[in-house]
Design a protein around this motif. Sequence first.
Motif, PDB file in Angstrom:
ATOM      1  N   PRO A 194      -1.595   1.354  10.692  1.00 42.17           N
ATOM      2  CA  PRO A 194      -1.554   2.796  10.417  1.00 42.17           C
ATOM      3  C   PRO A 194      -2.866   3.364   9.888  1.00 42.17           C
ATOM      4  O   PRO A 194      -3.232   4.492  10.246  1.00 42.17           O
ATOM      5  CB  PRO A 194      -0.426   2.944   9.391  1.00 42.17           C
ATOM      6  N   GLY A 250      -0.434   9.913  -5.031  1.00 48.01           N
ATOM      7  CA  GLY A 250       0.435  11.099  -5.038  1.00 48.01           C
ATOM      8  C   GLY A 250      -0.241  12.260  -5.747  1.00 48.01           C
ATOM      9  O   GLY A 250      -0.248  13.389  -5.257  1.00 48.01           O
ATOM     10  N   LEU A 263      -2.994  13.635  -3.564  1.00 41.40           N
ATOM     11  CA  LEU A 263      -2.447  14.461  -2.483  1.00 41.40           C
ATOM     12  C   LEU A 263      -1.940  15.801  -3.022  1.00 41.40           C
ATOM     13  O   LEU A 263      -2.080  16.835  -2.358  1.00 41.40           O
ATOM     14  CB  LEU A 263      -1.319  13.710  -1.757  1.00 41.40           C
ATOM     15  N   ALA A 315      -3.158  10.156   2.974  1.00 40.09           N
ATOM     16  CA  ALA A 315      -1.729  10.305   3.283  1.00 40.09           C
ATOM     17  C   ALA A 315      -1.195   9.045   3.955  1.00 40.09           C
ATOM     18  O   ALA A 315      -0.106   8.569   3.626  1.00 40.09           O
ATOM     19  CB  ALA A 315      -1.514  11.528   4.176  1.00 40.09           C
ATOM     20  N   HIS A 325      -1.017   6.326   1.301  1.00 39.62           N
ATOM     21  CA  HIS A 325       0.091   6.581   0.375  1.00 39.62           C
ATOM     22  C   HIS A 325       1.412   6.107   0.965  1.00 39.62           C
ATOM     23  O   HIS A 325       2.255   5.538   0.262  1.00 39.62           O
ATOM     24  CB  HIS A 325       0.144   8.072   0.043  1.00 39.62           C
ATOM     25  N   GLN A 326       1.582   6.334   2.253  1.00 39.74           N
ATOM     26  CA  GLN A 326       2.794   5.861   2.922  1.00 39.74           C
ATOM     27  C   GLN A 326       2.938   4.348   2.808  1.00 39.74           C
ATOM     28  O   GLN A 326       4.047   3.819   2.724  1.00 39.74           O
ATOM     29  CB  GLN A 326       2.791   6.269   4.400  1.00 39.74           C
ATOM     30  N   LEU A 345       4.159   3.523  -0.644  1.00 42.00           N
ATOM     31  CA  LEU A 345       5.588   3.879  -0.708  1.00 42.00           C
ATOM     32  C   LEU A 345       6.438   2.840   0.017  1.00 42.00           C
ATOM     33  O   LEU A 345       7.498   2.437  -0.478  1.00 42.00           O
ATOM     34  CB  LEU A 345       5.821   5.253  -0.057  1.00 42.00           C
ATOM     35  N   ALA A 346       5.988   2.433   1.198  1.00 40.47           N
ATOM     36  CA  ALA A 346       6.758   1.451   1.967  1.00 40.47           C
ATOM     37  C   ALA A 346       6.856   0.129   1.205  1.00 40.47           C
ATOM     38  O   ALA A 346       7.900  -0.524   1.206  1.00 40.47           O
ATOM     39  CB  ALA A 346       6.117   1.236   3.340  1.00 40.47           C
ATOM     40  N   ALA A 385       6.651  -0.248  -2.093  1.00 42.98           N
ATOM     41  CA  ALA A 385       7.564  -0.020  -3.219  1.00 42.98           C
ATOM     42  C   ALA A 385       9.008   0.024  -2.727  1.00 42.98           C
ATOM     43  O   ALA A 385       9.910  -0.532  -3.360  1.00 42.98           O
ATOM     44  CB  ALA A 385       7.196   1.282  -3.932  1.00 42.98           C
ATOM     45  N   ALA A 386       9.226   0.671  -1.578  1.00 43.98           N
ATOM     46  CA  ALA A 386      10.582   0.778  -1.035  1.00 43.98           C
ATOM     47  C   ALA A 386      11.168  -0.597  -0.740  1.00 43.98           C
ATOM     48  O   ALA A 386      12.378  -0.805  -0.821  1.00 43.98           O
ATOM     49  CB  ALA A 386      10.571   1.625   0.245  1.00 43.98           C
ATOM     50  N   ALA A 387      10.292  -1.549  -0.413  1.00 47.87           N
ATOM     51  CA  ALA A 387      10.759  -2.904  -0.113  1.00 47.87           C
ATOM     52  C   ALA A 387      10.922  -3.744  -1.381  1.00 47.87           C
ATOM     53  O   ALA A 387      11.174  -4.942  -1.300  1.00 47.87           O
ATOM     54  CB  ALA A 387       9.792  -3.583   0.852  1.00 47.87           C
ATOM     55  N   PHE A 412       3.937  -5.667   3.026  1.00 52.04           N
ATOM     56  CA  PHE A 412       4.461  -4.723   4.013  1.00 52.04           C
ATOM     57  C   PHE A 412       4.146  -5.234   5.420  1.00 52.04           C
ATOM     58  O   PHE A 412       5.017  -5.308   6.286  1.00 52.04           O
ATOM     59  CB  PHE A 412       3.841  -3.343   3.791  1.00 52.04           C
ATOM     60  N   ILE A 418       6.901  -6.893   8.293  1.00 48.83           N
ATOM     61  CA  ILE A 418       7.215  -6.327   9.597  1.00 48.83           C
ATOM     62  C   ILE A 418       6.682  -7.180  10.734  1.00 48.83           C
ATOM     63  O   ILE A 418       7.164  -7.083  11.854  1.00 48.83           O
ATOM     64  CB  ILE A 418       6.713  -4.877   9.745  1.00 48.83           C
TER      65      ILE A 418
END
Lengths: 439, 439
Positions: B263, B384, B387, B401, B404-405, B408-409, B411-413, B426, B430
């Motif tokens: 990304p 954050g 941004l 941006a 940052h994603q 977040l990804a 942390a989400a995991a 991450f 994947i």
Amino acid sequence: MNPSASTQTLGVVGLGSMGWGAAVSALRRGITTWGSDTRSDVLERFAAAGGHVASTPAELAAHCDVVIILVVNAAQTEDVLFGNGALAQHLKSGSVVVASATVDPSLPPQWAAQLAERGIGFIDGPVSGGARKAADGQMTIMASGSADAFAAAGELLDAIAGKVYRLGDQPGIGSTVKMINQHLAGVHIAAACEAMALGMRAGADPRQLYDVICNSAGMSWMFQNRVPHILDGDYTPLSSVNIFVKDLGLVLDAARRLAFPLPLAAAAHQLYLATAAAGHGGEDDAAVIKFYAAIAGLVYRLGDQPGIGSTVKMINQHLAGVHIAAACEAMALGMRAGADPRQLYDVICNSAGMSWMFQNRVPHILDGDYTPLSSVNIFVKDLGLVLDAARRLAFPLPLAAAAHQLYLATAAAGHGGEDDAAVIKFYAAIAGLELPAAP
Amino acid sequence: MNPSASTQTLGVVGLGSMGWGAAVSALRRGITTWGSDTRSDVLERFAAAGGHVASTPAELAAHCDVVIILVVNAAQTEDVLFGNGALAQHLKSGSVVVASATVDPSLPPQWAAQLAERGIGFIDGPVSGGARKAADGQMTIMASGSADAFAAAGELLDAIAGKVYRLGDQPGIGSTVKMINQHLAGVHIAAACEAMALGMRAGADPRQLYDVICNSAGMSWMFQNRVPHILDGDYTPLSSVNIFVKDLGLVLDAARRLAFPLPLAAAAHQLYLATAAAGHGGEDDAAVIKFYAAIAGLVYRLGDQPGIGSTVKMINQHLAGVHIAAACEAMALGMRAGADPRQLYDVICNSAGMSWMFQNRVPHILDGDYTPLSSVNIFVKDLGLVLDAARRLAFPLPLAAAAHQLYLATAAAGHGGEDDAAVIKFYAAIAGLELPAAP
């Protein structure tokens, strides 16, 4: 005319494009309606239309059974309710507040609790449909709240809206569904601009492109609605670029609190910011195409030069690929935020966030059926081809690039041979979502 | 002077900026050197400098023991070797080819196999360091190839380079390491432009910003090297925007074949494409800042207005956050492509892809130790805030941006409380990478 509606008095705080439409629709139905606004000329017009005017929400409160707040954002809503507006302080016990601005879904439950202490009911009821539908009494309300609140306010809402979705008894669900709709609407407008810009750069006739895509898999409600502004060169704002700077900002804020990644929405938000930064923030949101025009010097060419067929096909694949990924990202966020996925599907299919791909692919997610009609690997390849073509044209495609990464990530996790709706498994895997299982 | 070097004859195909430097460095060391190029004026200059000139690679082949091919890309390399150049057809058995263009790592093994059929050795040897270092005999070669090939060509390479990394016996490893270096170099230049643009928009003095960042956690080799071009307004190309349109394109192509998501590199590539699309493709790669200037109307302001300290801090956090994420993405790609992670770390720390954060955080990955010095959640918060600040300034930050994603990804995991180098998890999750374990 529903007889019970006519015995209740409606208040509308904020007579902007949506509030004005709601208020005059109510008047047309014979409902006694009070309006309040900070602009005296708007109040004069409202009085001339048969409305009762109040200079402050507090003044309006005493007269009304149901008050719908149609201001710009959460801060204004809070100011109306608990700040300078002092609406909560002056409303009768048993009255109902409908909060209709697009707001972070974590706020309506707090407002509901504060109002309940005063015996005031609350409906989390964001609206959509645009100024024209609102004026025709045809806007959509995405509503959640207690059975008591719906019993008290439901018929008035039905009188001013074409469709009132009743999404459950928890305030916050309405705003969650609206947030998902805004996510999709925002991504789809940006995708429409990116795709039209690429098509023009590749030499396609823009009107021909529009006609074909409107009848193809790349169609979205926003594509149909906004691309005509581009074709006509008319950027008079129906809804402005700044609205999506705000609304996608809200979506990203909510996702940040949920620790949920939104690569597509983040990429789209950057495009609105870039367009606003270039001075087009007050123009129609279709002005996002000016971002592409500015950086790439778009050339309009007319006619049927060789290759037009494959260009149209490429644009269709661009949009189809971005829309599937957007559908997966939005459905995943909705589930993470606690929305019911089938309800979400039902509402979005009838709202501005609709795309052909959303309608077609989300049922696979709901049924837990990833038998490939078209596989993830197809879009790894096809969006790859679109990006290759754009690279040859030296043309940037930030949204397609972000979407392509999602197909790659899904394939990398071993789902390449599954239906392309399996992109949602990328979000499920990184955020621990439980997806609907096959029956 | 190494005596064995002087008995061998070197051939250099392609007397562009790097090839010219290599060839004249060899001449300075007393090595008999043949050069070939398509431009007759360059050949005349080379003859005047004491070189032997050949009008075609085939003509050059008969005279040389070692031939280094320093052309622009894979297509030209293949043309020199097996196409019109016919180098392979005319080289003596026992001679060695060093292929030094930046190419997809899947190609050198194919070339090595074809050359081996003719008894010709092969070294996959991409170079870095820029024209000036090459002319001083100080360029870096990231080389892999058989022990026989190094035995035959190693001393000549040592004679023309400041540092020859010997990365193993498989052709392709050299190009993989170079690819990772280009990934980081490309992302870091774009990040430097984005951060400097944001800082100027927020009112900081650009020279002050430069001085502070060069001594802070946001430092990268590219920041140090390229930002002076921006400060001087001098976009004479040392290395052009188009080079990174090509090189990040190569990185993305290789990753696509590995089904590996990138990304950050994808977001950075879009910025190079956008800059090229606006007509700056031939300028120095620092011209990426013109993308931000064009869309946001940068204003230079001088002086010490209030808030300058927190602006500098914000820019430092922007860069630090992007650099950690880039380090994780690049290391993950390198491992996926089969490179040895410790070797990769060693080479990058001494190359253009270096950043302070790369040096500091990658050891955590190598040691499998994610005890938080600074956690993933810190950058969820701090990027954050960056941004948010940019949103208030209506300023787009596509790279921040995208980064940052990734936080977040991660942390989400469930890795939010771990060291920020855990962003690599991450990619591992994947794409099924096995990361180094704690000892």
